[in-house]
Design an enzyme around this catalytic site. Sequence first.
Site, PDB file in Angstrom:
ATOM      1  N   SER A  15       0.817  -1.238   0.009  1.00 32.89           N
ATOM      2  CA  SER A  15       0.221  -0.010  -0.129  1.00 32.89           C
ATOM      3  C   SER A  15       1.067   0.936   0.019  1.00 32.89           C
ATOM      4  O   SER A  15       0.388   2.520   0.602  1.00 32.89           O
ATOM      5  CB  SER A  15      -0.690   0.123   1.167  1.00 32.89           C
ATOM      6  OG  SER A  15      -0.594  -0.343   2.258  1.00 32.89           O
ATOM      7  N   THR A  16       2.133   1.529  -0.417  1.00 30.56           N
ATOM      8  CA  THR A  16       3.011   2.819  -0.837  1.00 30.56           C
ATOM      9  C   THR A  16       2.557   3.174  -1.808  1.00 30.56           C
ATOM     10  O   THR A  16       3.294   4.490  -2.454  1.00 30.56           O
ATOM     11  CB  THR A  16       3.591   1.864  -0.639  1.00 30.56           C
ATOM     12  OG1 THR A  16       5.244   1.597  -2.035  1.00 30.56           O
ATOM     13  CG2 THR A  16       4.769   1.631   0.877  1.00 30.56           C
ATOM     14  N   GLY A  18       0.222   2.837  -5.939  1.00 25.41           N
ATOM     15  CA  GLY A  18      -1.561   2.898  -6.337  1.00 25.41           C
ATOM     16  C   GLY A  18      -2.900   2.230  -6.384  1.00 25.41           C
ATOM     17  O   GLY A  18      -2.996   3.131  -5.196  1.00 25.41           O
ATOM     18  N   GLY A  20      -3.214  -0.283  -3.832  1.00 26.66           N
ATOM     19  CA  GLY A  20      -3.323   0.069  -2.301  1.00 26.66           C
ATOM     20  C   GLY A  20      -2.953   1.297  -1.235  1.00 26.66           C
ATOM     21  O   GLY A  20      -3.980   1.307  -0.464  1.00 26.66           O
ATOM     22  N   SER A 141      -7.584  -9.582 -10.307  1.00 29.25           N
ATOM     23  CA  SER A 141      -7.783  -9.066 -11.505  1.00 29.25           C
ATOM     24  C   SER A 141      -8.196  -9.431 -12.375  1.00 29.25           C
ATOM     25  O   SER A 141      -8.636 -10.579 -13.309  1.00 29.25           O
ATOM     26  CB  SER A 141      -6.289  -9.082 -12.629  1.00 29.25           C
ATOM     27  OG  SER A 141      -5.846  -8.612 -13.915  1.00 29.25           O
ATOM     28  N   TYR A 154       1.812 -14.158 -13.981  1.00 27.35           N
ATOM     29  CA  TYR A 154       0.190 -13.252 -13.479  1.00 27.35           C
ATOM     30  C   TYR A 154      -1.017 -13.809 -13.738  1.00 27.35           C
ATOM     31  O   TYR A 154      -0.839 -13.809 -12.319  1.00 27.35           O
ATOM     32  CB  TYR A 154       1.223 -12.172 -14.262  1.00 27.35           C
ATOM     33  CG  TYR A 154      -0.451 -11.254 -13.021  1.00 27.35           C
ATOM     34  CD1 TYR A 154      -0.108 -10.253 -11.928  1.00 27.35           C
ATOM     35  CD2 TYR A 154      -1.079 -10.713 -14.484  1.00 27.35           C
ATOM     36  CE1 TYR A 154      -0.700  -9.282 -11.564  1.00 27.35           C
ATOM     37  CE2 TYR A 154      -1.735  -9.277 -13.864  1.00 27.35           C
ATOM     38  CZ  TYR A 154      -1.588  -8.851 -12.692  1.00 27.35           C
ATOM     39  OH  TYR A 154      -3.025  -7.912 -11.599  1.00 27.35           O
TER      40      TYR A 154
END
Length: 265
Positions: A15-16, A18, A20, A141, A154
């Site tokens: 959560s640093t 984007g 998050g 996603s 991914y």
Amino acid sequence: MRIDLKDKTAVVTGSTGGIGLAAAIGLARAGAAVILNGREEDRVEGAVRMLLEAVPGADVAGIPSDLSTAEGCARLSGALPNADILVNNVGIFGPKPFFEIEDATWERCFQLNVMSGVRLSRAYMKGMMERGWGRVVFISSESALNIPADMIHYGFTKTAMLALSRGLAKMAAGTGVTVNSVLPGPTMSEGVGEMLKEMAEEQGLSIDAAGVAFVKSQRPSSILQRPASVEEVANMIVYACSMEASATTGAALRVDGGVVDSIVP
């Protein structure tokens, strides 16, 4: 609808920036105490400052740890033994031809994208179930359903998250704990912005215009016809964490702009 999460503690992994960070800001605005997480201490501290700028007076703290390892997950859950809300957002992505993806890349992608959610759900869900309330959200996603040929590793992890969240929802049946997945489509996060920078420079476009061009060429089924903002995705995450979402569990909640060509979830 006014979402009120006062007296709830939320952990948001990765959560640093984007999605998050946008989700963490949304949860803080709803009154939750929020724990931010990232690998690097300086980035976590910077994210704490950004959240406080967006939500002055918010109850926020940061716990740096690398969640691609069991030790990193244990460090986070050890520093905060109980939580009411867990948003499993952390993850890595990047296009790479299948024949060039080495075992180590598969393993790191799986450990970070999937096993971090396994480990933290194991650490926090038992307490939620005992207390009779909790929210767990996995950030999957549209690539979980439309596996990209250039990011098979991914897409595989994002599909695994759907299976994990559905199974955990069944495990928590009748306890007051809900578990859901949120499926963003193309989203203008920092990582996507970096990916689009070269395209924008080559074609003489702004980043936003490059984002529209990317969606139209690479996700032609998109109904939205542009990338979503991180705040638009965060709105769905905050709702899934709310009291008002009490009857929504075991669901795959799409915020994909209509990319997945289906009229059912």
